[in-house]
Design an enzyme around this catalytic site. Sequence first.
Site, mmCIF file in Angstrom:
data_model
loop_
_atom_site.group_PDB
_atom_site.id
_atom_site.type_symbol
_atom_site.label_atom_id
_atom_site.label_comp_id
_atom_site.label_asym_id
_atom_site.label_seq_id
_atom_site.Cartn_x
_atom_site.Cartn_y
_atom_site.Cartn_z
ATOM 1 N N CYS A 76 0.854 -1.173 0.000
ATOM 2 C CA CYS A 76 0.000 0.000 0.000
ATOM 3 C C CYS A 76 0.894 1.228 0.000
ATOM 4 O O CYS A 76 2.108 1.129 0.119
ATOM 5 C CB CYS A 76 -0.838 0.035 1.264
ATOM 6 S SG CYS A 76 -1.689 -1.512 1.593
ATOM 7 N N ARG A 100 0.815 2.041 -5.801
ATOM 8 C CA ARG A 100 1.112 0.968 -4.841
ATOM 9 C C ARG A 100 -0.134 0.173 -4.456
ATOM 10 O O ARG A 100 -0.060 -0.762 -3.655
ATOM 11 C CB ARG A 100 1.737 1.567 -3.578
ATOM 12 C CG ARG A 100 3.000 2.354 -3.850
ATOM 13 C CD ARG A 100 3.493 3.023 -2.594
ATOM 14 N NE ARG A 100 4.145 2.075 -1.718
ATOM 15 C CZ ARG A 100 5.445 1.816 -1.711
ATOM 16 N NH1 ARG A 100 6.231 2.462 -2.541
ATOM 17 N NH2 ARG A 100 5.954 0.943 -0.885
ATOM 18 N N ASN A 138 1.682 -0.097 5.647
ATOM 19 C CA ASN A 138 2.101 -0.764 4.413
ATOM 20 C C ASN A 138 2.940 -1.959 4.832
ATOM 21 O O ASN A 138 3.926 -1.789 5.549
ATOM 22 C CB ASN A 138 2.927 0.202 3.551
ATOM 23 C CG ASN A 138 3.658 -0.514 2.429
ATOM 24 O OD1 ASN A 138 3.146 -1.469 1.866
ATOM 25 N ND2 ASN A 138 4.856 -0.058 2.116
ATOM 26 N N GLY A 139 2.531 -3.160 4.381
ATOM 27 C CA GLY A 139 3.300 -4.360 4.731
ATOM 28 C C GLY A 139 2.382 -5.455 5.240
ATOM 29 O O GLY A 139 1.162 -5.392 5.076
ATOM 30 N N GLU A 143 6.385 -12.056 -22.627
ATOM 31 C CA GLU A 143 6.038 -10.682 -22.271
ATOM 32 C C GLU A 143 4.725 -10.260 -22.962
ATOM 33 O O GLU A 143 3.865 -9.623 -22.347
ATOM 34 C CB GLU A 143 7.202 -9.749 -22.650
ATOM 35 C CG GLU A 143 6.921 -8.251 -22.645
ATOM 36 C CD GLU A 143 6.512 -7.679 -21.292
ATOM 37 O OE1 GLU A 143 6.537 -8.400 -20.287
ATOM 38 O OE2 GLU A 143 6.124 -6.495 -21.265
ATOM 39 N N LYS A 197 1.307 -9.073 -20.998
ATOM 40 C CA LYS A 197 0.651 -7.771 -21.241
ATOM 41 C C LYS A 197 -0.833 -7.976 -21.500
ATOM 42 O O LYS A 197 -1.666 -7.258 -20.971
ATOM 43 C CB LYS A 197 1.243 -7.088 -22.463
ATOM 44 C CG LYS A 197 2.396 -6.156 -22.451
ATOM 45 C CD LYS A 197 2.619 -5.136 -21.453
ATOM 46 C CE LYS A 197 2.948 -5.636 -20.073
ATOM 47 N NZ LYS A 197 4.297 -5.405 -19.607
ATOM 48 N N GLU A 244 -2.728 -9.016 -18.278
ATOM 49 C CA GLU A 244 -2.814 -7.951 -17.277
ATOM 50 C C GLU A 244 -3.935 -6.967 -17.549
ATOM 51 O O GLU A 244 -4.660 -6.600 -16.638
ATOM 52 C CB GLU A 244 -1.515 -7.116 -17.300
ATOM 53 C CG GLU A 244 -0.425 -7.616 -16.445
ATOM 54 C CD GLU A 244 0.707 -6.591 -16.346
ATOM 55 O OE1 GLU A 244 1.267 -6.220 -17.386
ATOM 56 O OE2 GLU A 244 1.021 -6.176 -15.223
ATOM 57 N N HIS A 304 5.264 -30.554 -27.606
ATOM 58 C CA HIS A 304 5.422 -31.350 -26.379
ATOM 59 C C HIS A 304 4.227 -31.189 -25.435
ATOM 60 O O HIS A 304 4.335 -31.478 -24.255
ATOM 61 C CB HIS A 304 6.722 -30.962 -25.666
ATOM 62 C CG HIS A 304 7.930 -31.225 -26.493
ATOM 63 N ND1 HIS A 304 8.365 -32.502 -26.786
ATOM 64 C CD2 HIS A 304 8.770 -30.387 -27.144
ATOM 65 C CE1 HIS A 304 9.442 -32.439 -27.555
ATOM 66 N NE2 HIS A 304 9.699 -31.155 -27.792
ATOM 67 N N LYS A 359 1.031 -1.086 -9.415
ATOM 68 C CA LYS A 359 2.237 -0.805 -10.193
ATOM 69 C C LYS A 359 3.474 -1.365 -9.498
ATOM 70 O O LYS A 359 4.378 -1.865 -10.141
ATOM 71 C CB LYS A 359 2.354 0.717 -10.385
ATOM 72 C CG LYS A 359 3.559 1.152 -11.181
ATOM 73 C CD LYS A 359 3.392 0.816 -12.644
ATOM 74 C CE LYS A 359 4.606 1.137 -13.469
ATOM 75 N NZ LYS A 359 4.637 0.308 -14.695
HETATM 76 C C1 AGP Z 1 4.482 -5.492 -15.809
HETATM 77 O O1 AGP Z 1 3.575 -5.143 -16.789
HETATM 78 C C2 AGP Z 1 3.914 -5.832 -14.524
HETATM 79 N N1 AGP Z 1 3.032 -4.838 -14.025
HETATM 80 C C3 AGP Z 1 4.783 -6.518 -13.498
HETATM 81 O O2 AGP Z 1 5.031 -7.805 -13.978
HETATM 82 C C4 AGP Z 1 6.133 -5.862 -13.111
HETATM 83 O O3 AGP Z 1 7.008 -5.902 -14.187
HETATM 84 C C5 AGP Z 1 6.728 -6.597 -11.896
HETATM 85 O O4 AGP Z 1 5.847 -6.495 -10.824
HETATM 86 C C6 AGP Z 1 8.089 -6.087 -11.513
HETATM 87 O O5 AGP Z 1 8.042 -4.742 -11.163
HETATM 88 P P1 AGP Z 1 9.362 -3.886 -11.030
HETATM 89 O O6 AGP Z 1 9.964 -3.801 -12.390
HETATM 90 O O7 AGP Z 1 8.905 -2.545 -10.518
HETATM 91 O O8 AGP Z 1 10.261 -4.610 -10.079
#
Ligand code: AGP
Length: 607
Positions: A2, A27, A98-99, A479, A483, A486, A502, A602
Amino acid sequence: MCGIIGIVSEKQVLDRLIDGLERLEYRGYDSSGVAVIAREEIFHSKSTGKLNSLKNKLKHNLFDGCVGIGHTRWATHGEPTEINAHPHLTRNVAVVHNGIIENFAEFKNELLERGTRFNSQTDTEVIAKLVEEKISKEKCQPLEAVRLTIERLRGSFALCFIFRGLEDLLIATRKGSPLALGFGDKENFVSSDAASLSLFSKKICYLEEGDVVALTKDKVNIFDTSGKIVNRDIQILNSDPVNLNKGKFKHFMEKEIFEQPQVISQVLGFYLNASKETLSLPTLPEATEFKRIILIGCGTAFYSCLVAKYWFEKLCGLPTHAELASEFRYRSPVVNKDDLLVFVSQSGETADTIGALKYAREYSKNILAIINVEQSSMARLATWVFPTKAGPEIGVASTKAFVSQLIILKILNIKFASDLSTISKEQRSNLLIGLLELPRLYAEILSKNQNIRKLCKKFTRSNSVLYLGRDILYPIALEGALKLKEISYLHAEGYASGELKHGPIALIDKSMPVVALNPSTQVFEKTLSNLEEVKARKGKIILFTDEKGKELSKDLTKSIFQLPNCSDFLVPILYTLPLQLIAYYTALEKGTDVDQPRNLAKSVTVE
Ligand code: AGP
C-alpha cells in the site's frame, strides 16, 4: 502492499494528503482513506475503489485538521471493503500501514481473550488495538506505546500514527517496507516514497530498519532501534514532481507506448556519444572480475533478464542465468564471490526482488541494480546502479520501462564483451550505431498502429491466445502474453515454439488465435515448421515477421504484419512493440481499466 502518507503542519493538511495519495496510487488502488486530528478528535473517511471515490466522499466533509494520515490499499488481509480500508482506529489512535504482520493472529487471540472487539479482518487493526492498550491501560506516552508494540511485530511494516488530542504529533516507523521523511517550513512529512514527497519538499531522508520517528511541525526526532536519537543522511531531490498528465492520449499506457521513440533517444542520448561511438556510463564493474552472471527480476523485468541471458552468453561467452526473484531466495541458491548479480526493476521497490537482493548481499558484494526509479530502495542497497532513464511510468502494465531495460542490458552486454575482448572494435561500433536505429524503427511501427488495432477484434472474441517465439523471441512471447493478461483479462500463454509439440499443441483448434513472432533469423525455418503444425490443426495464425519472412510465409496465413528489417540483436526490442499495441487495443475493445487493471498494483511491495 500500500501507500502511506502523513503530514504535520501549521496549515490544514487534507488536500495535500489527497495529492500525496494520488502519487502513491501505483502501490494499490482498491480502497483509500484519511484521518486527521481536529478540535482534539479523530475525523476519518474511507472509501472502496479508486481514490476518486474518496475525493467525492470528502466533498461533503470539512476536515480542518493540521495533522493527518492517508492510505491507498492493495488488499492482503481481508477483502477490499470499506471496513478493511485504512486508517484503522481506536478511541485514541489512528494508523495506516504498508506491509504484512506475520504474527498478527497470535496478538488478535490475546486481545480477544482480553475482551477487545475487532471490526475488520486486517492485520493492521491489531496494531491499532495494541497501541491503544498501551496508551489507555498502561498509560504509556504515544512514542513509548508505538515502540513497545513494534518490538513484538514480525513481518514487514511502514506505519504512521496520529493520536486523539495531539494536534502536533505524528509517529512513524518502518521495518522491511520503505519510508521517507520530507522536511518543510513549519511542517514535516512522511511517505512511502520520495516521488510523493517531492510535491511538498525537496529535502528528504530515508528511515533505516527499525527507526521510529516523532514529527511535529517544527521538529523531527529519529530514534534508532536502541532508542538513541540519530541523524539520517539528508538528500536534496533534483527531480520535479511526477507529471500526471496524459496529454492527448486516453490512457497513460497509450502515452507511454507512443512516447517510446523519444524515450529510446533519451536513454541512448544519456549513455552513448553517437559521433565518437563512445559510451559514458555510470561506475560499473569490469566483466573480467566475474565467472558468471545471475540476472534477477519479477514479471516483465524478469523477461528482460531472460532476453539478456541470450545476449550475454552469445556475445560475452559468460555463463548467465535468469532467475525469478520470488523463487531465488527460498531455494538456497549458490552465490559465489565471483558471480555478478544483476537486479532489474522499474520501481526498485518490488519486495520479492529486494528480498533476493538482500539474500545475495550476504554472499557477494557484486550487486548491480538496473532500475528506473533512482530514489528507490534497490538503489540504496546495490553496489552499482545503472538507471534506465525511461522517466516515470504510470500505467500498471510496463511498456517503456521494459524497452529501456532491454537497451540498458544491451549496452551492458556490449561493454562486457569489450572488457572480455569477445568482440572487435568494429563489431562494437556496429552494435552501438545499430542501437541508434531504434527510435526510427519504433516510429515506423507506431505509424501503422491502426493495422494492428484491426487485428485485435480476433482476440476479443476468443477465450485464450497463444504467443509463440523461439530463441531470443521466446521471452518476448512471454512478455506479450503477460501484457494481454494484465490489462484485457484474457487468458494468454507465451510458449517457446519448439515446445508446442510437447503438449500445448493439444489446445489448438479453429478458435485459438496464435500470435507468432518469426523474423528471418537463424531459427526462421524451424519456427515456420512449428507454425505449419499449428496451421494443420486450424489455429488462427497472426504472424509478425520482416520482408523476407513475409515472402516465405505467404502460404501460412493471411494475417501477416510486416515489421521493418533490422539487425538480429534489435529483434527482441522491435518485436515487443506490436505486442504492447495488441494488449492495449484489445483492452480498449473490451473496455477494461487499462491504467489500473483489477487486482494489480504498479509496485508490488509485499512478498
Ligand atoms: C508489468 O507489466 C507488470 N506490471 C509486473 O510484472 C512488473 O514488471 C513486476 O511487478 C516487476 O516490477 P518492477 O519492475 O517494478 O520490479
